[in-house]
Motif scaffolding. Structure first.
Motif, PDB file in Angstrom:
ATOM      1  N   LYS A  86      15.389  21.314  -5.916  1.00 12.59           N
ATOM      2  CA  LYS A  86      14.139  20.741  -5.384  1.00 12.59           C
ATOM      3  C   LYS A  86      14.380  19.380  -4.715  1.00 12.59           C
ATOM      4  CE  LYS A  86      11.092  22.967  -8.775  1.00 12.59           C
ATOM      5  NZ  LYS A  86      10.182  22.746  -9.936  1.00 12.59           N
ATOM      6  N   LEU A  87      15.418  18.697  -5.155  1.00 13.04           N
ATOM      7  CA  LEU A  87      15.699  17.374  -4.581  1.00 13.04           C
ATOM      8  C   LEU A  87      16.017  17.442  -3.086  1.00 13.04           C
ATOM      9  CD1 LEU A  87      17.879  15.737  -7.401  1.00 13.04           C
ATOM     10  CD2 LEU A  87      15.475  15.293  -6.876  1.00 13.04           C
ATOM     11  N   ALA A  88      16.478  18.586  -2.614  1.00 10.70           N
ATOM     12  CA  ALA A  88      16.813  18.737  -1.193  1.00 10.70           C
ATOM     13  C   ALA A  88      15.575  18.626  -0.309  1.00 10.70           C
ATOM     14  CB  ALA A  88      17.521  20.068  -0.954  1.00 10.70           C
ATOM     15  N   GLU A  89      14.393  18.806  -0.881  1.00  8.37           N
ATOM     16  CA  GLU A  89      13.159  18.774  -0.094  1.00  8.37           C
ATOM     17  C   GLU A  89      12.460  17.416  -0.160  1.00  8.37           C
ATOM     18  OE1 GLU A  89      10.813  21.878  -1.704  1.00  8.37           O
ATOM     19  OE2 GLU A  89      12.226  23.482  -1.192  1.00  8.37           O
ATOM     20  N   GLU A  90      12.962  16.514  -0.979  1.00  7.46           N
ATOM     21  CA  GLU A  90      12.317  15.209  -1.108  1.00  7.46           C
ATOM     22  C   GLU A  90      12.564  14.355   0.141  1.00  7.46           C
ATOM     23  OE1 GLU A  90      12.709  12.859  -4.535  1.00  7.46           O
ATOM     24  OE2 GLU A  90      12.195  14.464  -5.955  1.00  7.46           O
ATOM     25  N   SER A  91      11.522  13.608   0.583  1.00  9.85           N
ATOM     26  CA  SER A  91      11.655  12.734   1.766  1.00  9.85           C
ATOM     27  C   SER A  91      12.413  11.452   1.436  1.00  9.85           C
ATOM     28  CB  SER A  91      10.271  12.382   2.318  1.00  9.85           C
ATOM     29  OG  SER A  91       9.497  11.719   1.321  1.00  9.85           O
TER      30      SER A  91
END
Length: 613
Positions: free
Chosen positions: A227-232
């Motif tokens: 999920k961290l890959a989608e954080e801005s």
């Protein structure tokens, strides 16, 4: 021993995780500038910054490098903005740029003192952290040795299971160790933990349940990492990943057939976050390098302006506007690389401060010069006022003209009082000259009347030259006497009238062939017999007198000739003076020739008397 062999020979999960740990350790330290996009506290005033700095310096919380660097940057931005605002307010209120003085900032001194305390606390904190890491290293090495001693036989492992779990919990509770020992320490710990599990003879249900719980925990961590890959927030995601790796380490093993699979999933998610993190800093560094180049160019321009010579107030004003323009442009440029950000700012500030210091010194010296010039002009005003009521027109007029010439030699004074001083000085001069003009109005009227009378005489001389006839000589002599009896004429008309008068006289004398010298010589010769009758030696005495007169005339002629050599004929006045001296010198020569003829006449008379005797 299958598990042990797998760890010793292949060791893939441990070695792969060690690589990720190495990547984390090698990741750049997050500076104040690098976290620019992350949420952070906003400070609007220097007092807010000082309050926070004092809170850190004297509080219990440990100073954080990122926050300290941010506070330093924000304080000096506000400090410079405040100084420029004061200058602008001063100029907007009509202040002179050359008179502006930069006042010391007490807040800056307080800020520097508090930052010094923080620096000492951070150094102490660093020393304490290093000591704590060394102590943690010793404790973890001791745990490894204890687990190692347990890995002897399946029976022994079963007996020490609870002690083993307690050692694992103790390991988790121990925090950071020296970075250079972290990977090696982790590999050794993981090696003996896996060996212990491989030797552990638990019932199959308990063993499988332990593996299941560990798998569930590691699966959750994989999901969180993905999920961290989608954080801005790239920086925030990177820090969260580091925390996930710490948790992953603390979870026990899963079944052997799933160990590689679960690790590869976690590793893949970590790689995506790490790549985004690296790309973010590559872009940030490129932008910071560009900012550094632009700021370096501004420093060079400011230093070049500082090195230029300022010949007057115009140059100082022009260069001041250029420096202010550079400062405005500086504000539009973002951060430079962390290692150079403070240095490049100090370089730019030094150039600007040097310029304004030199400007202040220049105007201070100019102010002293203005003061001296003002005192000189006030002294001239006092002198002019002392003369303004005088009625000694010629002498006082010359003195006032001399004061006006001296006034011109004095340098500039401040514009605000310059006009006032000049009006005061001019008023005193005008008062005298107006009084003199009023007193001389009657005299000028008489001079113009004399001018008309002399022009009338010249006109009658011209008419006489045209008429000629009997009695001309007597008529001319009468007109000459009348002309000479008339008083002064206006100065501006004198030379022109003089030339016109003598031009007509020269023409008349030439026509009449009047020889004054010849008449005087004849009269002298007629009187020689009377001189001789006075007694013996009378003629000789007269001859001696004439010889002295002759020598004196000769000396006077020499003096005139010498003076003519020094006169300049570049002006009309100069030409008139030269002509007058030439006429006087010619008259002397004529008189000297007459004296010479008289001496010859005396010699002839003496010779005639000797022959008669």
């Amino acid at each position: 021993m299958d598990s042990q062999e797998n760890v010793l020979v292949n060791a893939s999960p441990v070695e792969e995780e060690a690589k990720v740990v190495n990547q984390e350790a090698a990741a750049p330290e997050v500076s104040t500038e690098e976290t620019a996009e992350a949420p952070r506290r906003v400070y609007n005033t220097k007092q807010e910054v000082l309050d926070r700095v004092k809170e850190i310096a004297h509080g219990e919380e440990p100073p954080q490098k990122e926050e300290v660097e941010l506070l330093k940057t924000v304080f000096y931005k506000l400090h410079i903005a405040e100084r420029e605002a004061k200058l602008k307010e001063y100029l907007d209120n009509g202040g002179e740029p050359e008179s502006y003085q930069v006042t010391p900032d007490e807040d800056e001194e307080v800020f520097k003192a508090e930052m010094g305390i923080i620096k000492e606390r951070r150094q102490q904190q660093f020393r304490e952290q290093e000591a704590e890491k060394e102590e943690n290293l010793k404790r973890k090495l001791a745990i490894i040795e204890k687990i190692k001693s347990m890995v002897t036989s399946p029976e022994e492992a079963s007996k020490t299971y609870q002690e083993f779990k307690a050692l694992q919990q103790e390991w988790r509770d121990i925090k950071a160790v020296p970075a250079e020992r972290a990977n090696e320490l982790w590999r050794n710990y993981q090696l003996y933990v896996e060996q212990f599990y491989d030797l552990l003879k638990l019932n199959s249900e308990a063993r499988e349940l332990d593996f299941k719980k560990n798998l569930e925990a590691k699966t959750r961590l994989c999901e969180d990492a993905e999920k961290l890959a989608e954080e801005s927030d790239v920086i925030g995601a990177f820090h969260k990943l580091q925390q996930l790796h710490l948790e992953y380490r603390e979870i026990g093993p899963v079944s052997k057939d799933l160990r590689e699979e679960i690790w590869q999933r976690f590793k893949a998610a970590s790689t995506v976050v790490n790549k985004r993190h690296q790309q973010f800093f590559d872009t940030l560094r490129a932008r910071e390098e560009e900012n550094l180049a632009r700021k370096t160019e501004l420093c060079e321009k400011a230093e070049a302006i500082c090195a230029e010579e300022n010949k007057g107030s115009g140059d100082w004003d022009r260069h001041t506007q250029e420096i202010i323009a550079l400062q405005q442009e500086w504000k539009t440029i973002g951060f430079a690389p962390q290692k150079m950000n403070v240095k490049i700012f100090e370089r730019f500030r030094t150039a600007c401060d040097t310029f304004f210091t030199k400007k202040t010194e220049h105007y201070k010296a100019l102010k002293d010069t203005y003061k001296e010039n003002t005192e000189k002009k006030r002294a001239l005003i006092e002198k002019a006022k002392a003369l303004q009521d005088s009625t000694d027109w010629r002498s006082t007029g010359d003195k006032l003209i001399a004061l006006q010439k001296e006034w011109k030699t004095i340098g500039m004074v401040p514009r605000k009082i310059g006009d006032q001083l000049w009006e005061e000085f001019l008023g005193a001069c005008n008062k005298f000259f107006e009084a003199r003009n009023a007193a001389g109005a009657g005299q000028r009227s008489e001079e113009y009347s004399n001018l008309e009378k002399k022009r009338d005489v010249v006109a009658r001389l011209k008419a006489a030259a045209e008429e000629a006839g009997e009695g001309l000589q007597e008529k001319v002599q009468q007109l000459v006497e009348e002309y000479n009896a008339i008083g002064h004429v206006p100065y501006k008309e004198k030379d022109k009238l003089y030339e016109e008068y003598h031009a007509v006289l020269d023409k008349l004398y030439k026509e009449l062939n009047i020889s004054v010298a010849k008449r005087r010589l004849n009269k002298f010769k007629d009187s020689l017999k009377q001189v001789a009758e006075r007694g013996e030696g009378a003629l000789d005495n007269e001859r001696t007198r004439l010889m002295r007169q002759y020598e004196l005339m000769k000396q006077d002629i020499q003096t005139y000739e010498n003076n003519l050599g020094f006169l300049s004929a570049s002006s009309k006045k100069g030409n008139s003076l030269i002509d007058e001296m030439n006429r006087k010198m010619q008259k002397l020569k004529d008189d000297m020739q007459l004296v010479k003829e008289k001496i010859k006449a005396i010699d002839a008379e003496n010779k005639a008397q000797e022959q008669e005797a």
